[in-house]
Design an enzyme around this catalytic site. Sequence first.
Site, PDB file in Angstrom:
ATOM      1  N   CYS A  79       0.830  -1.203   0.000  1.00  0.00           N
ATOM      2  CA  CYS A  79       0.000   0.000   0.000  1.00  0.00           C
ATOM      3  C   CYS A  79       0.868   1.258   0.000  1.00  0.00           C
ATOM      4  O   CYS A  79       1.465   1.583  -1.015  1.00  0.00           O
ATOM      5  CB  CYS A  79      -0.979  -0.035   1.172  1.00  0.00           C
ATOM      6  SG  CYS A  79      -2.396   1.071   0.940  1.00  0.00           S
ATOM      7  N   HIS A 167      -3.773  -5.300   0.873  1.00  0.00           N
ATOM      8  CA  HIS A 167      -3.206  -5.792   2.133  1.00  0.00           C
ATOM      9  C   HIS A 167      -3.306  -7.313   2.185  1.00  0.00           C
ATOM     10  O   HIS A 167      -4.371  -7.862   2.476  1.00  0.00           O
ATOM     11  CB  HIS A 167      -3.945  -5.173   3.321  1.00  0.00           C
ATOM     12  CG  HIS A 167      -3.651  -3.722   3.505  1.00  0.00           C
ATOM     13  ND1 HIS A 167      -2.590  -3.270   4.258  1.00  0.00           N
ATOM     14  CD2 HIS A 167      -4.263  -2.611   3.015  1.00  0.00           C
ATOM     15  CE1 HIS A 167      -2.570  -1.946   4.235  1.00  0.00           C
ATOM     16  NE2 HIS A 167      -3.569  -1.522   3.490  1.00  0.00           N
ATOM     17  N   GLU A 169      -2.075  -9.232   4.380  1.00  0.00           N
ATOM     18  CA  GLU A 169      -2.026  -9.729   5.758  1.00  0.00           C
ATOM     19  C   GLU A 169      -3.398  -9.917   6.393  1.00  0.00           C
ATOM     20  O   GLU A 169      -3.526 -10.641   7.392  1.00  0.00           O
ATOM     21  CB  GLU A 169      -1.176  -8.784   6.627  1.00  0.00           C
ATOM     22  CG  GLU A 169      -1.760  -7.402   6.868  1.00  0.00           C
ATOM     23  CD  GLU A 169      -1.415  -6.390   5.774  1.00  0.00           C
ATOM     24  OE1 GLU A 169      -1.537  -5.186   6.033  1.00  0.00           O
ATOM     25  OE2 GLU A 169      -1.030  -6.822   4.665  1.00  0.00           O
TER      26      GLU A 169
END
Length: 509
Positions: A79, A167, A169
């Site tokens: 990002c 993202h 994660e």
Amino acid sequence: MQEQILILDFGSQYTQLIARRVRELDVYCEIHPFNHLPEITDNIKGIILSGSPCSVREEDAPDLNLDQFRGKIPVLGVCYGAQLLAQKYGGNVLPSEIREYGRARLNRVDSHYDLLKEISLDSQVWMSHADTISDLPENFDIIASTSSVKVTAFKVQEEETYGIQFHPEVTHSEEGKNLLRNFVVHICGCTQDWTSEIFAEATIAELKAQLGDDKVVLGLSGGVDSSVAAVLINRAIGENLHCIFVDNGLLRKNEFEQVLESYQGMGLNVKGVNAKDQFYEALKGITDPEGKRKAIGRVFIEVFDQEAKKIQNVKWLGQGTIYPDIIESVSVKGPSATIKSHHNVGGLPEKMNLKVVEPLKSLFKDGVRNVGRSLEIDPKILGRHPFPGPGLGIRILGDITADKVEILQEVDHIFINGLKEKGLYDDVWQAGAMLLPVQSVGVMGDERTYERVVALRAVASVDGMTADWCHLPYDFLQDVSNEIINRVKGVNRVVYDISSKPPATIEWE
């Protein structure tokens, strides 16, 4: 030296989650603020640049000299990290025409690139950005897109430098773990040898070398962190570890006796100290939450120090500090030097003039539990819900009295036992009851009553930073409410807290 991935934090709310995901791959990683870069040694196999609440277009946006490692070791920008890579090397980042937040689908995936191996076309990813990369530098190639974000992922030609706009994660990115595995294992070449068993073995060996024949004193709380820390130190130095378990009068019903018995069954050298009256006296008349916390902390230090001085030649203070307790907090404008204060930490080392040993300081909570399992610690201890350091002191709103503690202990006992009996306990991250400083009208038999209100709280979470209220079955809540009102004298109304964090917190004080 242990190989590792270095995560540079630009202030994203997800930075700790990146670290957790990397560690789930059995690879050690550390988080460092972007402007406190450690020495880049040979054991650092790759670098991940985190997201940020800032825009790279801001004049004072977080910045970093990327030339010191780019092209030398693999880099993954996430990002903001991706936008920083693009902007610094001749690309262009502009405000998005429509802010993209939430789920998106990849409609282009160049899976012959190592980063995107086994990433499916139409794979769901999680976006959270107000800016977008409009133009890439000449030697940057687009390797993935969505319908609204052309530059969703890129690679720099002839080097292992990548950027992604989403993202990986968060769990909403369905194949995010595959992508992180591709980067950490296949691109960075990490060997995935950082397991709980190896951590425990290495830590015990380090503790033996560090402590030698010295004595260590450690305050046990009955929780996961202090318990695992105690077992590790005990495996290293045996009877030279002296544990103290203080009953502050604010524990759960029968908790002092039950936990003390379980510790002694584990072979730990533990002394239980009943200090209820000292805590109640110090808390008399205090209603301010912070005032209660300070009073509880002060008396704990006094009691612990008094007991520790009875042990001759103690040189070390053992603590169950874990990684989130020591990570430097990072603000939007850059890292601050403050470190989160922890209820078991504050004041003790200075007052007692002891060196500190913290065997768990590199672990997250789930890592601590995994190490505990490898040490074969009682699952009842490892599976315990988190419990606040001040205990029921911050679950009784208003002043603290022994009578109020007894009422709340009974309510809490019914609630927690009910969760266990119905098989719901392990589905809940943390649960408890609050005694409210209000009374309500009720009817019992033919008489009107004017008695206390209690609030039940149960949340689902990973680490406590965010939490959702648990949708417990209505029948269960009804049965628990009836049992509390029928059995606990002084309570005639039960409510259930359906607030999430944020905006609410898990505890009421």
